[in-house]
Scaffold this motif. Sequence first.
Motif, PDB file in Angstrom:
ATOM      1  N   GLY A 641     -83.984  71.311  19.136  1.00 63.51           N
ATOM      2  CA  GLY A 641     -84.820  70.733  18.106  1.00 63.51           C
ATOM      3  C   GLY A 641     -84.143  69.550  17.445  1.00 63.51           C
ATOM      4  O   GLY A 641     -83.059  69.111  17.868  1.00 63.51           O
ATOM      5  N   THR A 642     -84.765  69.050  16.412  1.00 61.63           N
ATOM      6  CA  THR A 642     -84.215  67.952  15.626  1.00 61.63           C
ATOM      7  C   THR A 642     -84.279  68.316  14.148  1.00 61.63           C
ATOM      8  O   THR A 642     -85.336  68.757  13.661  1.00 61.63           O
ATOM      9  N   HIS A 643     -83.151  68.147  13.459  1.00 55.83           N
ATOM     10  CA  HIS A 643     -83.110  68.277  12.007  1.00 55.83           C
ATOM     11  C   HIS A 643     -82.783  66.902  11.424  1.00 55.83           C
ATOM     12  O   HIS A 643     -81.923  66.182  11.955  1.00 55.83           O
ATOM     13  N   ILE A 644     -83.464  66.556  10.361  1.00 56.30           N
ATOM     14  CA  ILE A 644     -83.201  65.291   9.673  1.00 56.30           C
ATOM     15  C   ILE A 644     -82.925  65.590   8.206  1.00 56.30           C
ATOM     16  O   ILE A 644     -83.698  66.294   7.547  1.00 56.30           O
ATOM     17  N   ALA A 645     -81.807  65.068   7.711  1.00 56.15           N
ATOM     18  CA  ALA A 645     -81.404  65.252   6.320  1.00 56.15           C
ATOM     19  C   ALA A 645     -81.488  63.927   5.583  1.00 56.15           C
ATOM     20  O   ALA A 645     -81.209  62.870   6.146  1.00 56.15           O
ATOM     21  N   GLU A 646     -81.877  64.007   4.325  1.00 61.00           N
ATOM     22  CA  GLU A 646     -81.873  62.826   3.469  1.00 61.00           C
ATOM     23  C   GLU A 646     -81.086  63.159   2.200  1.00 61.00           C
ATOM     24  O   GLU A 646     -81.287  64.228   1.601  1.00 61.00           O
ATOM     25  N   VAL A 647     -80.177  62.259   1.822  1.00 61.92           N
ATOM     26  CA  VAL A 647     -79.301  62.511   0.682  1.00 61.92           C
ATOM     27  C   VAL A 647     -79.344  61.350  -0.294  1.00 61.92           C
ATOM     28  O   VAL A 647     -79.662  60.213   0.064  1.00 61.92           O
ATOM     29  N   GLU A 648     -79.008  61.662  -1.535  1.00 63.07           N
ATOM     30  CA  GLU A 648     -78.776  60.643  -2.552  1.00 63.07           C
ATOM     31  C   GLU A 648     -77.414  60.924  -3.172  1.00 63.07           C
ATOM     32  O   GLU A 648     -77.111  62.073  -3.533  1.00 63.07           O
ATOM     33  N   ILE A 649     -76.584  59.895  -3.271  1.00 60.93           N
ATOM     34  CA  ILE A 649     -75.211  60.040  -3.723  1.00 60.93           C
ATOM     35  C   ILE A 649     -75.008  59.251  -5.013  1.00 60.93           C
ATOM     36  O   ILE A 649     -75.417  58.092  -5.119  1.00 60.93           O
ATOM     37  N   ASP A 650     -74.382  59.912  -5.966  1.00 60.52           N
ATOM     38  CA  ASP A 650     -73.972  59.226  -7.195  1.00 60.52           C
ATOM     39  C   ASP A 650     -72.574  58.668  -6.969  1.00 60.52           C
ATOM     40  O   ASP A 650     -71.612  59.433  -6.886  1.00 60.52           O
ATOM     41  N   PRO A 651     -72.432  57.345  -6.845  1.00 58.43           N
ATOM     42  CA  PRO A 651     -71.106  56.784  -6.542  1.00 58.43           C
ATOM     43  C   PRO A 651     -70.110  56.959  -7.679  1.00 58.43           C
ATOM     44  O   PRO A 651     -68.899  56.842  -7.460  1.00 58.43           O
ATOM     45  N   ASN A 652     -70.584  57.296  -8.873  1.00 55.38           N
ATOM     46  CA  ASN A 652     -69.677  57.472 -10.012  1.00 55.38           C
ATOM     47  C   ASN A 652     -69.053  58.861 -10.054  1.00 55.38           C
ATOM     48  O   ASN A 652     -68.023  59.057 -10.709  1.00 55.38           O
ATOM     49  N   THR A 653     -69.682  59.819  -9.382  1.00 60.59           N
ATOM     50  CA  THR A 653     -69.152  61.186  -9.384  1.00 60.59           C
ATOM     51  C   THR A 653     -68.859  61.705  -7.984  1.00 60.59           C
ATOM     52  O   THR A 653     -68.135  62.699  -7.843  1.00 60.59           O
ATOM     53  N   GLY A 654     -69.439  61.088  -6.960  1.00 58.21           N
ATOM     54  CA  GLY A 654     -69.281  61.572  -5.591  1.00 58.21           C
ATOM     55  C   GLY A 654     -70.163  62.751  -5.251  1.00 58.21           C
ATOM     56  O   GLY A 654     -70.063  63.319  -4.157  1.00 58.21           O
ATOM     57  N   VAL A 655     -71.041  63.143  -6.154  1.00 53.06           N
ATOM     58  CA  VAL A 655     -71.910  64.293  -5.906  1.00 53.06           C
ATOM     59  C   VAL A 655     -73.013  63.906  -4.923  1.00 53.06           C
ATOM     60  O   VAL A 655     -73.679  62.880  -5.090  1.00 53.06           O
ATOM     61  N   VAL A 656     -73.180  64.731  -3.898  1.00 55.30           N
ATOM     62  CA  VAL A 656     -74.216  64.525  -2.889  1.00 55.30           C
ATOM     63  C   VAL A 656     -75.391  65.438  -3.204  1.00 55.30           C
ATOM     64  O   VAL A 656     -75.240  66.659  -3.280  1.00 55.30           O
ATOM     65  N   ASP A 657     -76.555  64.847  -3.381  1.00 52.60           N
ATOM     66  CA  ASP A 657     -77.774  65.610  -3.603  1.00 52.60           C
ATOM     67  C   ASP A 657     -78.590  65.577  -2.308  1.00 52.60           C
ATOM     68  O   ASP A 657     -79.005  64.510  -1.859  1.00 52.60           O
ATOM     69  N   VAL A 658     -78.769  66.743  -1.695  1.00 47.65           N
ATOM     70  CA  VAL A 658     -79.594  66.825  -0.485  1.00 47.65           C
ATOM     71  C   VAL A 658     -81.043  66.865  -0.951  1.00 47.65           C
ATOM     72  O   VAL A 658     -81.529  67.898  -1.412  1.00 47.65           O
ATOM     73  N   VAL A 659     -81.734  65.742  -0.831  1.00 42.10           N
ATOM     74  CA  VAL A 659     -83.055  65.620  -1.446  1.00 42.10           C
ATOM     75  C   VAL A 659     -84.192  66.044  -0.518  1.00 42.10           C
ATOM     76  O   VAL A 659     -85.286  66.340  -0.985  1.00 42.10           O
ATOM     77  N   ASP A 660     -83.944  66.063   0.791  1.00 41.59           N
ATOM     78  CA  ASP A 660     -85.014  66.451   1.707  1.00 41.59           C
ATOM     79  C   ASP A 660     -84.406  66.929   3.014  1.00 41.59           C
ATOM     80  O   ASP A 660     -83.301  66.512   3.406  1.00 41.59           O
TER      81      ASP A 660
END
Length: 783
Positions: A641-660
Amino acid sequence: MSVENGIGVSVKRKEDQRFITGNGNYLDDINKAGQAYGYFLRSPHAFARIKNIDLSEAKSAPGVVDIFVGADMAADGVGGLICGWGINNKDGSPHAAPPHPCLAVDTVKHVGDQVAFVVAETVEQAKNAAELIDVDYEELQPVTDIQKALAAGAPQIHEEAPNNQCYDWEIGDKDAVEAAFANAAHITKMDLINNRLAPNPMEPRAALGEFDRGTGEYTLYTTSQNPHVARLILSAFVAIAPENKLRVIAPDVGGGFGSKIFVYAEETTTIWASKKVGRPIKWTSDRSEAFLTDAHGRDHATHAEMAFDNDGHILGFRVATKANMGAYLSTFASAVPTYLYATLLNGQYKMPCIYAEVQAGFTNTTPVDAYRGAGRPEATYVVERMMERAARDLNMDPTELRMKNFIQPDAYPYETPVIMTYDSGDYPLTMKTAKDMIDYSGFEARKAQSAANGKLRGIGSAAYIEACGIAPSAAVGSLGAGVGLWESAEVRFNPTGSVTVFTGSHSHGQGHETTFAQLIAEKLGVPFESVEVVHGDTTKVPFGMGTYGSRSLAVGGSAIVKAADKIVDKAKKIAAHLMEASADDIEHEHGVFSIAGTDKQLTIGEIAFAAYVPHNYPEDLEPGLAENAFYDPLNFTFPAGTHIAEVEIDPNTGVVDVVDWAAADDFGNIINPMIVEGQVHGGVAQGIGQALLEGVVYDDDSGQLLTGSYMDYCMPRADDLPNFKVEATNTPCPSNPLGVKGCGEAGAIAAPAALMNAITNALGKEIDMPATPEKVWRAAQNA
């Protein structure tokens, strides 16, 4: 005619009622009359000689029943633990297999190595006595990093493994690959680390051993994924007892993820010691012990190179991996970086040639073995990180580069350059499905919005494939497996029409009691509620190979179907006799047997009663309605199969938010969609944990485990995870009667590569797992 609660229905799991109400029967819930308690004294050093052990003060401590050391087990003729899969070096010689004693004899090889076993009236008394054991150690310099362990001049861990090498193995056509690279228009190169993981099932390991002096029989209760294999190893190789005198019971098991496949020192010592003291003994691991001793997973260092022509077609692939085995070879450790890893380096792609070499070595760390996916996540991580990087090098959209190289739906059976023969699939379809689910075409607009908010946004995909079923026996035997990998089942009607299914598979959270009951409801028309599934007891189930490698339905379920088919065949003969017809004229549909072209019929319940009360019965048939079956598959199954991840990163903290997250999987036919979706969710959660948070870390100098608790080893929480979008495509598997492929490991296989591809897409540079906030922050500052 559809069947209520049959195949394809999202039936709620019947076993959950007892689990969520606190009525499960886990090992620590089991107690025996006169039971004593065991506790292991473990090495505080990563590498040391044992000069002397003084037990005198400890043996006189309150409540102590006895204390055992390695010399006691050796004197009793108890063998060490074994590795059940043989791997040959490039020159054809066998891999190094150093001794693995249950209790250390002369040397301890890692922090947590078992030194002594204290048996006392209470756990607290056993722990107190263990503190009084005086062990004189001579510390040695340890090595924990696999690349350092295999380098010249590294400390020598085992005499039987010169230069700490377990094996130097290869697969593929080296000459063809060299020729392909010589003609390449572009070559992508990467160095990749697949971080070491601790398995962390909800229930820690435990064992309860009991010896019956009257019968000479041993009973071992253990948290095992495959009790029959445990019995085989303990009898045939460790020499605890003859197989007919050893009963192994695995009751409800609270998760395993592979870590409970193996035979460990603790259960071996516990069952042996129960005879020595003449009493049942229970040992239960605490979480700190689990971090030190449960077999870890992954831990690969890989250099990979992929060659392309001018149009972006793959010409060849070469991979060199160093795999950490830990201090000893665990039960199936040798197979994970070889036949469960390198044979999947073809991915979903048309690769003309592949050459892979794997150098496995020993270190002063906890042994490494199969962990959810077992080799397949490591292979997918290499292939899919390479495809993403190559697309960036070639200025192509990564999904389009994949589509250009996919094996096409009309190409099956497709023989890869690394021994596998894929039997079905539609890889372009799963890619298209995943892209539609996540609105891939709208990503650039979302990225611009994130940038306007001071955030970095990235998207990454992983097109995975795995080999499941871990069979057939002839194939795995030729590759070095020490056992056959078939499965067995018995389907037994009771006189009143209810059914008991005995399966050699073992459930530790997968929902077998529900899914297998759905098979019987579909095949035999028995009400779902009237089906009981029995597993986990070597005296009740004829034999079995257990649960791992997503084999339960493809192999275990197929055995159940074969047994059910035999039931139908016999029931037709009984029905023909009762209705005074020819057996050839009897038709069956969902538990109803009728004479073709008439309305004359009998139910399976009526036939079962006649079989057990045979007053009017065929003379040439035995009474009763119960059938056994063994099933040995023709091929592996190949979920993809195929999985696709989308992330948003705060460059000031390095926190990765997996948004989709979009997961499009081809599992073949699906028995219970709800259970399958839950398996995908769980697997993706573990994959996200590996990519973002988890990682076993040892101190380079002392060999001490620095991540030995949840304060230091970070597990994923609910707020680390997105709402998953899950869809299934279906190309039925032609290699088993159910057309199923397996689903339990897919999420853990696809997720690390998809997520790291999204993170590196956002950062514009490569980083290794785990992508912790600090690591991401540093990369963002230097972007």
